[in-house]
Design a protein around this motif. Sequence first.
Motif, PDB file in Angstrom:
ATOM      1  N   VAL A 153       0.835  -1.209   0.000  1.00 55.35           N
ATOM      2  CA  VAL A 153       0.000   0.000   0.000  1.00 55.35           C
ATOM      3  C   VAL A 153       0.867   1.256   0.000  1.00 55.35           C
ATOM      4  O   VAL A 153       0.521   2.273  -0.606  1.00 55.35           O
ATOM      5  CB  VAL A 153      -0.964  -0.001   1.197  1.00 55.35           C
ATOM      6  CG1 VAL A 153      -1.886   1.218   1.156  1.00 55.35           C
ATOM      7  CG2 VAL A 153      -1.788  -1.277   1.231  1.00 55.35           C
ATOM      8  N   GLY A 154       2.025   1.186   0.651  1.00 52.40           N
ATOM      9  CA  GLY A 154       2.921   2.340   0.712  1.00 52.40           C
ATOM     10  C   GLY A 154       3.923   2.412  -0.418  1.00 52.40           C
ATOM     11  O   GLY A 154       4.779   3.309  -0.436  1.00 52.40           O
ATOM     12  N   ARG A 155       3.841   1.501  -1.382  1.00 48.56           N
ATOM     13  CA  ARG A 155       4.815   1.491  -2.480  1.00 48.56           C
ATOM     14  C   ARG A 155       4.542   2.638  -3.453  1.00 48.56           C
ATOM     15  O   ARG A 155       3.408   2.872  -3.861  1.00 48.56           O
ATOM     16  CB  ARG A 155       4.777   0.155  -3.222  1.00 48.56           C
ATOM     17  CG  ARG A 155       5.820   0.083  -4.346  1.00 48.56           C
ATOM     18  CD  ARG A 155       5.791  -1.232  -5.089  1.00 48.56           C
ATOM     19  NE  ARG A 155       6.117  -2.353  -4.209  1.00 48.56           N
ATOM     20  CZ  ARG A 155       6.232  -3.613  -4.655  1.00 48.56           C
ATOM     21  NH1 ARG A 155       6.030  -3.890  -5.938  1.00 48.56           N
ATOM     22  NH2 ARG A 155       6.529  -4.575  -3.794  1.00 48.56           N
ATOM     23  N   GLU A 156       5.617   3.316  -3.869  1.00 51.89           N
ATOM     24  CA  GLU A 156       5.481   4.437  -4.803  1.00 51.89           C
ATOM     25  C   GLU A 156       5.213   3.911  -6.208  1.00 51.89           C
ATOM     26  O   GLU A 156       5.911   3.024  -6.698  1.00 51.89           O
ATOM     27  CB  GLU A 156       6.747   5.303  -4.801  1.00 51.89           C
ATOM     28  CG  GLU A 156       6.618   6.572  -5.631  1.00 51.89           C
ATOM     29  CD  GLU A 156       7.800   7.508  -5.467  1.00 51.89           C
ATOM     30  OE1 GLU A 156       7.687   8.484  -4.717  1.00 51.89           O
ATOM     31  OE2 GLU A 156       8.840   7.243  -6.112  1.00 51.89           O
ATOM     32  N   ILE A 157       4.206   4.477  -6.870  1.00 51.10           N
ATOM     33  CA  ILE A 157       3.880   4.074  -8.237  1.00 51.10           C
ATOM     34  C   ILE A 157       4.053   5.227  -9.225  1.00 51.10           C
ATOM     35  O   ILE A 157       4.007   5.017 -10.440  1.00 51.10           O
ATOM     36  CB  ILE A 157       2.437   3.528  -8.326  1.00 51.10           C
ATOM     37  CG1 ILE A 157       1.437   4.569  -7.843  1.00 51.10           C
ATOM     38  CG2 ILE A 157       2.311   2.243  -7.521  1.00 51.10           C
ATOM     39  CD1 ILE A 157      -0.014   4.145  -8.014  1.00 51.10           C
ATOM     40  N   ALA A 158       4.234   6.430  -8.692  1.00 46.04           N
ATOM     41  CA  ALA A 158       4.520   7.626  -9.487  1.00 46.04           C
ATOM     42  C   ALA A 158       5.178   8.606  -8.527  1.00 46.04           C
ATOM     43  O   ALA A 158       5.127   8.406  -7.306  1.00 46.04           O
ATOM     44  CB  ALA A 158       3.241   8.209 -10.086  1.00 46.04           C
ATOM     45  N   PRO A 159       5.841   9.648  -9.033  1.00 45.90           N
ATOM     46  CA  PRO A 159       6.507  10.583  -8.127  1.00 45.90           C
ATOM     47  C   PRO A 159       5.564  11.090  -7.035  1.00 45.90           C
ATOM     48  O   PRO A 159       4.514  11.678  -7.326  1.00 45.90           O
ATOM     49  CB  PRO A 159       6.949  11.715  -9.065  1.00 45.90           C
ATOM     50  CG  PRO A 159       7.151  11.044 -10.385  1.00 45.90           C
ATOM     51  CD  PRO A 159       6.084   9.998 -10.448  1.00 45.90           C
ATOM     52  N   ASP A 160       5.934  10.836  -5.769  1.00 53.69           N
ATOM     53  CA  ASP A 160       5.173  11.282  -4.595  1.00 53.69           C
ATOM     54  C   ASP A 160       3.749  10.719  -4.549  1.00 53.69           C
ATOM     55  O   ASP A 160       2.873  11.289  -3.904  1.00 53.69           O
ATOM     56  CB  ASP A 160       5.123  12.813  -4.522  1.00 53.69           C
ATOM     57  CG  ASP A 160       6.492  13.416  -4.293  1.00 53.69           C
ATOM     58  OD1 ASP A 160       7.283  12.809  -3.553  1.00 53.69           O
ATOM     59  OD2 ASP A 160       6.782  14.472  -4.872  1.00 53.69           O
ATOM     60  N   ARG A 161       3.496   9.610  -5.236  1.00 53.64           N
ATOM     61  CA  ARG A 161       2.174   8.979  -5.193  1.00 53.64           C
ATOM     62  C   ARG A 161       2.351   7.479  -4.996  1.00 53.64           C
ATOM     63  O   ARG A 161       3.181   6.846  -5.649  1.00 53.64           O
ATOM     64  CB  ARG A 161       1.374   9.262  -6.466  1.00 53.64           C
ATOM     65  CG  ARG A 161       0.974  10.722  -6.604  1.00 53.64           C
ATOM     66  CD  ARG A 161       0.063  10.927  -7.790  1.00 53.64           C
ATOM     67  NE  ARG A 161      -1.218  10.253  -7.664  1.00 53.64           N
ATOM     68  CZ  ARG A 161      -2.262  10.730  -6.986  1.00 53.64           C
ATOM     69  NH1 ARG A 161      -2.179  11.900  -6.373  1.00 53.64           N
ATOM     70  NH2 ARG A 161      -3.385  10.052  -6.937  1.00 53.64           N
ATOM     71  N   ARG A 162       1.543   6.922  -4.107  1.00 54.26           N
ATOM     72  CA  ARG A 162       1.642   5.511  -3.756  1.00 54.26           C
ATOM     73  C   ARG A 162       0.325   4.803  -4.032  1.00 54.26           C
ATOM     74  O   ARG A 162      -0.678   5.464  -4.354  1.00 54.26           O
ATOM     75  CB  ARG A 162       2.026   5.383  -2.273  1.00 54.26           C
ATOM     76  CG  ARG A 162       3.454   5.883  -2.025  1.00 54.26           C
ATOM     77  CD  ARG A 162       3.756   6.186  -0.579  1.00 54.26           C
ATOM     78  NE  ARG A 162       5.182   6.474  -0.426  1.00 54.26           N
ATOM     79  CZ  ARG A 162       5.766   7.618  -0.808  1.00 54.26           C
ATOM     80  NH1 ARG A 162       5.042   8.590  -1.367  1.00 54.26           N
ATOM     81  NH2 ARG A 162       7.063   7.806  -0.650  1.00 54.26           N
ATOM     82  N   LEU A 163       0.337   3.474  -3.904  1.00 51.85           N
ATOM     83  CA  LEU A 163      -0.929   2.758  -4.067  1.00 51.85           C
ATOM     84  C   LEU A 163      -1.945   3.280  -3.063  1.00 51.85           C
ATOM     85  O   LEU A 163      -3.138   3.414  -3.369  1.00 51.85           O
ATOM     86  CB  LEU A 163      -0.717   1.256  -3.886  1.00 51.85           C
ATOM     87  CG  LEU A 163      -1.979   0.402  -4.022  1.00 51.85           C
ATOM     88  CD1 LEU A 163      -2.609   0.562  -5.398  1.00 51.85           C
ATOM     89  CD2 LEU A 163      -1.677  -1.073  -3.726  1.00 51.85           C
ATOM     90  N   GLY A 164      -1.472   3.617  -1.861  1.00 50.02           N
ATOM     91  CA  GLY A 164      -2.370   4.182  -0.855  1.00 50.02           C
ATOM     92  C   GLY A 164      -3.000   5.488  -1.302  1.00 50.02           C
ATOM     93  O   GLY A 164      -4.132   5.804  -0.918  1.00 50.02           O
ATOM     94  N   THR A 165      -2.277   6.258  -2.115  1.00 54.53           N
ATOM     95  CA  THR A 165      -2.831   7.509  -2.643  1.00 54.53           C
ATOM     96  C   THR A 165      -4.006   7.214  -3.560  1.00 54.53           C
ATOM     97  O   THR A 165      -5.000   7.948  -3.585  1.00 54.53           O
ATOM     98  CB  THR A 165      -1.757   8.287  -3.425  1.00 54.53           C
ATOM     99  OG1 THR A 165      -0.537   8.295  -2.691  1.00 54.53           O
ATOM    100  CG2 THR A 165      -2.202   9.710  -3.674  1.00 54.53           C
ATOM    101  N   GLU A 166      -3.901   6.123  -4.329  1.00 53.91           N
ATOM    102  CA  GLU A 166      -4.997   5.734  -5.215  1.00 53.91           C
ATOM    103  C   GLU A 166      -6.236   5.375  -4.394  1.00 53.91           C
ATOM    104  O   GLU A 166      -7.355   5.785  -4.721  1.00 53.91           O
ATOM    105  CB  GLU A 166      -4.571   4.531  -6.064  1.00 53.91           C
ATOM    106  CG  GLU A 166      -3.379   4.779  -6.955  1.00 53.91           C
ATOM    107  CD  GLU A 166      -3.751   5.561  -8.197  1.00 53.91           C
ATOM    108  OE1 GLU A 166      -4.559   5.051  -9.002  1.00 53.91           O
ATOM    109  OE2 GLU A 166      -3.251   6.680  -8.360  1.00 53.91           O
ATOM    110  N   LEU A 167      -6.035   4.601  -3.333  1.00 47.14           N
ATOM    111  CA  LEU A 167      -7.154   4.257  -2.473  1.00 47.14           C
ATOM    112  C   LEU A 167      -7.779   5.511  -1.867  1.00 47.14           C
ATOM    113  O   LEU A 167      -9.001   5.642  -1.769  1.00 47.14           O
ATOM    114  CB  LEU A 167      -6.694   3.314  -1.352  1.00 47.14           C
ATOM    115  CG  LEU A 167      -6.662   1.804  -1.629  1.00 47.14           C
ATOM    116  CD1 LEU A 167      -5.772   1.453  -2.819  1.00 47.14           C
ATOM    117  CD2 LEU A 167      -6.210   1.051  -0.384  1.00 47.14           C
ATOM    118  N   SER A 168      -6.918   6.440  -1.479  1.00 44.53           N
ATOM    119  CA  SER A 168      -7.383   7.681  -0.871  1.00 44.53           C
ATOM    120  C   SER A 168      -8.190   8.518  -1.859  1.00 44.53           C
ATOM    121  O   SER A 168      -9.204   9.121  -1.499  1.00 44.53           O
ATOM    122  CB  SER A 168      -6.179   8.484  -0.361  1.00 44.53           C
ATOM    123  OG  SER A 168      -6.592   9.626   0.347  1.00 44.53           O
TER     124      SER A 168
END
Length: 622
Positions: A317-332
């Motif tokens: 969930v905390g893995r970065e997938i784009a600059p300053d964005r993580r899988l958790g950011t997608e969920l958020s």
Amino acid sequence: MSEYDYDELGLVAGLEIHQQLDTATKLFCQCPTELREPEESTRSFTRYLHPTRSELGEIDQAALEESKVDREFEYLAYDTTCLVEEDDEPPHELDAEALETALEIAQLMEMKPVDQAHVMRKIVVDGSNTTGFQRSTLIATEGEIETSEGAVGIEDMLLEEESAQRVEETDDGVRYSLDRLGIPLVEIGTSPDISTPEQALEAAERIGMLLRSTGKVKRGLGTIRQDVNVSIEEGARVEIKGVQSLDDIDDIVRNEVGRQAELVDIAAELTEREASVGEVQDVTSVFEDTDSGVIAGALNSGGSVMAVPLYGFDGIVGREIAPDRRLGTELSDHAKRHGAGGIFHTDELPAYGVTEDEVDDLRDAVGAGPEDAVAIVAADTDVAEAAIDAAAERAGTALEGVPEETRDANDDGTTRYLRPLPGAARMYPETDVPPVEPDPSEVPEPELLTEKVERYQEEYDLGEGLAEQVAYGEYMPLFEDVVADGVDPTLAASTLESTLTELRRDDVPVENLEREHLEGVFAMAESGDLPNEGVPDLLTALAEDPDRTAEEAADEAGLGGADEEEVRDAIAEVVERNEEQVEEEGMQAFSGLMGECMGALRGKADGDLVSELLREEIQKRA
């Protein structure tokens, strides 16, 4: 993020360019196409919008999800707002000027106009249109542009009405301004022929140049928007909306490729871990005595904390997938669409006032082990339930890879979730507007901007740099008009591209200058009523008080042309004042005295005349 092998990843990209047309009236009514400040609105009204079924009885999924968010839409109306804009009167016929401009653009892209153009309704329930749909008309198909990496096909061009301008979020929903609603725009869609970020940028720049070559498109921030469709072989088609700057397109494509590649890797790792998404649970009791301000604030307002266990997701969930964005950011992002401020997850906890003991209790409460993650939402109970359901659903799609979706462009070149991809069910016929038969036979093909640069150099003797500035600048149509009226091309070009820039740097409010102000100044210069040297002063006077004409401002500022006798008297006075310097230096005193003479005349005389008469006066006294 490191550069990828785009060929190996199977990058496929396409563009949708939306460009406002500079017409006198809107696409389906006679209202003006000028934008105003929200404070200038004279009244407002509110609406609630809901999706409707297509002709086949289907509901578009994007519209359906948008409608799940209960929002009130407020519309700011102006003294020119009509019943068509308010959706209280049927639309009028398609604007002829907009249709002609669209056909010019079609010629430049070697497109084939349709035999008959039918207006369609495209369902839009985000509040950006009072009707709940956008009117759109297919005008031409099957075109092509060239790039250094090969040809890019142009699939279609549609003539559409612009959406209302989003002003701000309110406590109840969204506030829109109606002055932009209905401005004609063309939507140009390329084929999926783009294979690198650099080619995407080049294609967008080429299309932009062709659009500006007509001289009939609006300029400035917000008048052109680029949507980018991106996919990789193991990913999915993602539509990225609202790219405001051409310069951002290559970064947008590059970051989206990276995001999809990371999501593909995450899905593979989750499959290997046999990961799954658990059931949503109420964990309010875990945080009854929490020191977390966010969670305590929600609970003190009678809210709840809802959680979902993500089995096998620890560290993912905390893995970065784009600059300053993580899988958790997608969920958020998904949770935020339902009114929540976002989510917390165990890959980032303890933090934000949540203690390690609370994290352990949370894991125990939902049955999560050390290899699992947990996501939580704290908000009003209804909001928390809807938000955690949305986050859980997005976590479930992470098991599959890259979801097809529409995303919104961020200023930093990244993107965020907006809504699902729309389907065919969002389009159905508009029965209130009759079809038209486009006739391209009488539409002239515009001169390309690259051709204009060459012509300006040859015909007007402008330098290459100035010629390019004028051709590609927002004042190109005005330049051509005033030069055709007899204004000196060098004066027109330097005024529009240099003088206005210098005045802006000097904090002169040049944004107040309208076309008629500039035309008036050039007309006075052409007739000899205003020396060229007086142009900056007159522009300044008009910018500071734009309610006057050029002639009125010139009279009030004393900027009219002086006759030769007045000029001689002013020069003689300057020379007498500096008689000793003239006697000592002779003609070497010319440079210093020239500036003083021009200052004394305050733009009332042409520099060549002042120079000639000053030389005569110095020679008489030296």
